[in-house]
Design an enzyme around this catalytic site. Sequence first.
Site: not given
Length: 412
Positions: A37, A147, A159, A220, A222, A246, A272, A293, A349, A412
């Site tokens: 991404n 979530r 976010y 999350d 983040h 998370e 992740e 994750r 997810e 972020w």
Amino acid sequence: MFITSAEVIVTSPDRNFVTLKLTTDDGHTGLGDATLNGREQAVVAYLAEHVVPLLLGRDAHSIEDTWQFLYRSAYWRRGPVTMAAIAAVDMALWDIKGKVAGLPVYQLLGGASRRGLLAYGHASGRDLPELFDSVRAHLEKGYRAIRIQSAVPGLTSIYGIASNATYEANSGVRYDHEPAQRGGLPNEEDWDTRSYLRHMPTVFEAVRNEFGPELPLLHDGHHRMTPIQAAQLGKSLEPYDLFWLEDCTPAENQEALRLVRQHTTTPLAIGEIFNTVWDYQQIIREQLIDYVRSAVTHTGGITHLKKVLDYAAQYQIKSGMHGPTDISPVGMAAAMHLGLSIHNFGIQEYMEHGQKTDAVFQQSFSWVDGHLHPGDAPGLGVELDMDEAGRYPYQRAYLPFNRLADGTVHDW
């Protein structure tokens, strides 16, 4: 059975996707997801310029050897670009092997360990009524775990809130939690951790009061908190029985999770942005997390992520594979096959792709009573419509970034 063709395909139906298509001398084809991404073209170049020439003429059955060759021969190891490229090759080879065998990939991995995969969706809102409406909408779609993300008073855009104006401004398209924005520059969002820490316990209290104690709730962070802030949040959320918290603190500082663990029993999910088993080595061995994750797409494919999860199983740590809409239907199918076969599956997810994406990628999975199943089509169960993919050329897109009130760039 030798690889005779390797194509790197970029298409942007609802967002940008990078797909590798391998073809063998007997006409079998396999697909792999290489989407990264906001940095998609970096993987395109890595594949097209460096990996594809190495694949032509190789035995398509030699999955483990090909993985080791691509990882070890480059000398420059690890990292998201390299591991996404290797993942795409790995997935495509498993897809081919399944088609040759006439079996779905999960059968090649040892068969099903469960009837389906419990999946969670993403509910969000700018205020409690909007959040409650989002939760109800997900329950109506069949989700059995959700979530929870909420706006924070005093912050304009953060976010995880699908209805934020900055997301809706993307060519008039509301991105239901696909925050990458098409355009020349990334969007700027704002952040204040103290306000967030004060607000989130009140949100979870309200959600529990509205929807009861049984619904599994996730959240999350983040990567936006320091270790002591993450510990504070985990402790303050304990009364609301989270399924997991998370990415509570930046994953690069793995020792930070020791401090978090000392202060809270809230389960932790992380990884992740990890790419290899070596990223997890310490935090799994010291049991500093409860869920892995990583996405198949960003962690070297089925072959390597299975090794990560087998290692985690020794410590009663479960899977929680990354599955937002920047994982293509090919990558999601790979996650479903892997999740169905391993013993230590935790949760998956799952975000629904848009109609344009579903037209480009023909899929065989099912969604029943909050559970996913990859289906029993041979291979991964996904086929790419090349004509449809050609209708949607690449469009530059960036993820947003954060600044604090004084202008400092923040995680972020």
